[in-house]
Design a protein around this motif. Sequence first.
Motif, PDB file in Angstrom:
ATOM      1  N   VAL A 187       1.035  -1.241   0.228  1.00  0.00           N
ATOM      2  CA  VAL A 187       0.039   0.299  -0.283  1.00  0.00           C
ATOM      3  C   VAL A 187       1.028   0.867   0.260  1.00  0.00           C
ATOM      4  N   LEU A 188       1.055   1.645  -0.975  1.00  0.00           N
ATOM      5  CA  LEU A 188       2.079   3.060  -1.444  1.00  0.00           C
ATOM      6  C   LEU A 188       1.227   4.404  -1.227  1.00  0.00           C
ATOM      7  N   SER A 189      -0.220   4.756  -1.157  1.00  0.00           N
ATOM      8  CA  SER A 189      -0.757   5.930  -1.202  1.00  0.00           C
ATOM      9  C   SER A 189      -2.163   5.641  -0.380  1.00  0.00           C
ATOM     10  N   ASP A 190      -3.118   6.515  -0.129  1.00  0.00           N
ATOM     11  CA  ASP A 190      -4.428   6.309   0.505  1.00  0.00           C
ATOM     12  C   ASP A 190      -5.428   5.740   0.101  1.00  0.00           C
ATOM     13  N   VAL A 191      -5.585   5.560   1.248  1.00  0.00           N
ATOM     14  CA  VAL A 191      -7.173   3.896   0.154  1.00  0.00           C
ATOM     15  C   VAL A 191      -8.059   4.722   0.611  1.00  0.00           C
ATOM     16  N   PRO A 192      -8.999   5.200   0.442  1.00  0.00           N
ATOM     17  CA  PRO A 192     -10.552   5.218   0.272  1.00  0.00           C
ATOM     18  C   PRO A 192     -11.344   4.892   0.989  1.00  0.00           C
ATOM     19  N   ALA A 193     -12.201   5.063   2.390  1.00  0.00           N
ATOM     20  CA  ALA A 193     -13.034   4.259   2.724  1.00  0.00           C
ATOM     21  C   ALA A 193     -14.607   3.391   1.997  1.00  0.00           C
ATOM     22  N   GLY A 194     -13.700   2.177   2.586  1.00  0.00           N
ATOM     23  CA  GLY A 194     -15.217   0.880   2.317  1.00  0.00           C
ATOM     24  C   GLY A 194     -14.829   0.167   1.284  1.00  0.00           C
ATOM     25  N   GLU A 195     -13.192   0.619   0.458  1.00  0.00           N
ATOM     26  CA  GLU A 195     -13.056   0.329  -0.912  1.00  0.00           C
ATOM     27  C   GLU A 195     -11.660  -1.028  -0.718  1.00  0.00           C
ATOM     28  N   ARG A 196     -11.934  -1.913  -0.946  1.00  0.00           N
ATOM     29  CA  ARG A 196     -11.379  -2.997  -1.217  1.00  0.00           C
ATOM     30  C   ARG A 196      -9.726  -2.665  -2.971  1.00  0.00           C
ATOM     31  N   TYR A 197      -9.093  -2.859  -1.646  1.00  0.00           N
ATOM     32  CA  TYR A 197      -7.467  -2.790  -2.325  1.00  0.00           C
ATOM     33  C   TYR A 197      -6.459  -4.255  -2.265  1.00  0.00           C
ATOM     34  N   GLY A 198      -5.702  -4.890  -3.415  1.00  0.00           N
ATOM     35  CA  GLY A 198      -4.664  -5.365  -3.595  1.00  0.00           C
ATOM     36  C   GLY A 198      -3.413  -5.480  -4.648  1.00  0.00           C
ATOM     37  N   GLY A 199      -2.518  -5.837  -4.724  1.00  0.00           N
ATOM     38  CA  GLY A 199      -1.411  -6.501  -5.485  1.00  0.00           C
ATOM     39  C   GLY A 199      -0.200  -5.158  -5.046  1.00  0.00           C
ATOM     40  N   VAL A 200       0.618  -4.962  -5.913  1.00  0.00           N
ATOM     41  CA  VAL A 200       1.857  -3.602  -5.658  1.00  0.00           C
ATOM     42  C   VAL A 200       1.906  -3.085  -6.757  1.00  0.00           C
ATOM     43  N   PRO A 201       1.940  -2.092  -6.721  1.00  0.00           N
ATOM     44  CA  PRO A 201       0.981  -1.648  -5.403  1.00  0.00           C
ATOM     45  C   PRO A 201      -0.387  -1.436  -5.920  1.00  0.00           C
ATOM     46  N   ALA A 202      -0.985  -1.256  -4.040  1.00  0.00           N
ATOM     47  CA  ALA A 202      -1.988  -1.982  -4.517  1.00  0.00           C
ATOM     48  C   ALA A 202      -2.983  -0.720  -5.045  1.00  0.00           C
ATOM     49  N   ARG A 203      -4.523  -1.290  -5.306  1.00  0.00           N
ATOM     50  CA  ARG A 203      -5.373  -1.013  -5.961  1.00  0.00           C
ATOM     51  C   ARG A 203      -6.767  -1.101  -5.876  1.00  0.00           C
ATOM     52  N   PRO A 204      -7.610  -0.401  -6.663  1.00  0.00           N
ATOM     53  CA  PRO A 204      -9.047  -1.489  -6.581  1.00  0.00           C
ATOM     54  C   PRO A 204      -8.866  -2.550  -6.985  1.00  0.00           C
ATOM     55  N   MET A 205      -9.784  -3.578  -5.941  1.00  0.00           N
ATOM     56  CA  MET A 205      -9.928  -4.893  -6.697  1.00  0.00           C
ATOM     57  C   MET A 205      -9.734  -5.531  -7.579  1.00  0.00           C
ATOM     58  N   LYS A 206     -10.905  -4.103  -8.320  1.00  0.00           N
ATOM     59  CA  LYS A 206     -11.087  -5.029  -9.585  1.00  0.00           C
ATOM     60  C   LYS A 206     -10.290  -4.860 -10.862  1.00  0.00           C
ATOM     61  N   ASP A 207      -9.673  -3.669 -10.490  1.00  0.00           N
ATOM     62  CA  ASP A 207      -7.837  -3.404 -11.304  1.00  0.00           C
ATOM     63  C   ASP A 207      -7.019  -4.531 -11.449  1.00  0.00           C
ATOM     64  N   PHE A 208      -7.157  -4.718  -9.768  1.00  0.00           N
ATOM     65  CA  PHE A 208      -5.964  -5.590  -9.732  1.00  0.00           C
ATOM     66  C   PHE A 208      -6.164  -7.041 -10.406  1.00  0.00           C
ATOM     67  N   LEU A 209      -7.527  -7.679 -10.364  1.00  0.00           N
ATOM     68  CA  LEU A 209      -7.961  -8.373 -10.357  1.00  0.00           C
ATOM     69  C   LEU A 209      -7.640  -8.812 -12.110  1.00  0.00           C
ATOM     70  N   LYS A 210      -7.356  -7.569 -13.402  1.00  0.00           N
ATOM     71  CA  LYS A 210      -7.923  -7.969 -14.435  1.00  0.00           C
ATOM     72  C   LYS A 210      -6.548  -7.646 -14.848  1.00  0.00           C
ATOM     73  N   ASP A 211      -5.999  -6.643 -13.709  1.00  0.00           N
ATOM     74  CA  ASP A 211      -4.599  -7.208 -14.530  1.00  0.00           C
ATOM     75  C   ASP A 211      -4.205  -8.265 -13.989  1.00  0.00           C
ATOM     76  N   VAL A 212      -4.086  -9.253 -12.684  1.00  0.00           N
ATOM     77  CA  VAL A 212      -3.702 -10.316 -12.894  1.00  0.00           C
ATOM     78  C   VAL A 212      -4.043 -11.116 -14.376  1.00  0.00           C
ATOM     79  N   ALA A 213      -5.460 -11.400 -14.780  1.00  0.00           N
ATOM     80  CA  ALA A 213      -5.904 -11.919 -15.437  1.00  0.00           C
ATOM     81  C   ALA A 213      -4.906 -11.359 -16.983  1.00  0.00           C
ATOM     82  N   ALA A 214      -4.970 -10.328 -17.231  1.00  0.00           N
ATOM     83  CA  ALA A 214      -4.094 -10.305 -18.145  1.00  0.00           C
ATOM     84  C   ALA A 214      -2.696 -10.585 -18.365  1.00  0.00           C
ATOM     85  N   ALA A 215      -2.085 -10.232 -17.387  1.00  0.00           N
ATOM     86  CA  ALA A 215      -0.406 -11.602 -16.887  1.00  0.00           C
ATOM     87  C   ALA A 215      -0.365 -13.019 -17.476  1.00  0.00           C
ATOM     88  N   LEU A 216      -1.903 -13.175 -16.728  1.00  0.00           N
ATOM     89  CA  LEU A 216      -2.086 -14.850 -16.814  1.00  0.00           C
ATOM     90  C   LEU A 216      -2.321 -15.118 -18.603  1.00  0.00           C
TER      91      LEU A 216
END
Length: 353
Positions: free
Chosen positions: A310-339
């Motif tokens: 987690v490198l920067s602020d995370v808004p209230a109520g959000e689900r973040y993941g990854g390195v750097p952490a980002r909204p979970m939907k974006d993180f999962l899209k990036d993982v799917a694209a990498a795979l």
Amino acid sequence: MEHKHFFPPQDGVSLASLAAQIGAEVTDAGAGERVIRSVAPVYRARQGDICYILSRRSKEELKTCEASAILCDKALKSLIPEHIPVLLSSSPATAFARAGALLFPTALRPVPVTPTVSGVSSAAFVDKSARLEADVLVEPMAVIGADVEIGAGSRIGAGAVIGAGVRIGRGCTIAGGATIQSALIGNNVIIHNGARIGQDGFGYAPGPAGMLKIVQIGRVIIQDNVEIGANTTVDRGTMDDTVIGEGTKIDNLVQIGHNVRIGRHCGIVAQVGIAGSTTVGDGVMIGGACGVNGHITIGDGAQIAAMSGVLSDVPAGERYGGVPARPMKDFLKDVAAALSQSESRKQKSGKND
């Protein structure tokens, strides 16, 4: 050695009584007199045990289950074998936790190492200026410094060190080998073995002769009903305070830096590191092995996936993941694209071969 060597089965409680105490419903009225003596995982539960399921993934484990009762919600009731009584609950995990607490109350806190029943062990050192209320237990080799105050019903474990001026509230458990200094601790706080609370934080200023130490003269404030795991460290503030909010639960091997402020009822899992001057809101959940940058804010109710950075602020109520952490939907899209790219490269490589 049997599974229950350290925490043997209890005398037991009737299923009907247990259900009433944990807020569950017995579906088989004739099973109310069954005696529950212990808790167990589904796959090896036997007579006298109670267990629980949360999803259909437990279906295979149910084939070897011989429990005296199983906790689940209505949607899963049809999975339970007919010979096993069902306890219905809208929150089976919570109900199971309550059942375990009723059956094994001594397992909720670190147990005393010595057979001392009450009072201060003759093998402990307690400064003459320290003030201990009634029913405080101090085990052998514990050291309690000058001007310390400890509230009624608290226990200081073997080999624990309580530094000068520390305040510990009522009903607290400070387990063996823990060290506490420059700290104000509320009521009903549990600090597990080997935790280090209130040592100076990591603060240095670069100079021509190398790194110059910046004094750390703040405190650690731990509010009521907090639990801090084994070998976790909570640094005192530089000039302000490091604060752990009411009801927060911190796992083993967590590092909390100086001036960090953690809100109420947060959950922080093992091997998380939170750098200095970060603010964590109320009800935040941080998964294992996360790294959290300093001087940022994680908003109320946010959830951080395990092994995130987690490198920067995370808004209230959000689900973040990854390195750097980002909204979970974006993180999962990036993982799917990498795979997908990885699979494409493998296929191209196979054709070239």
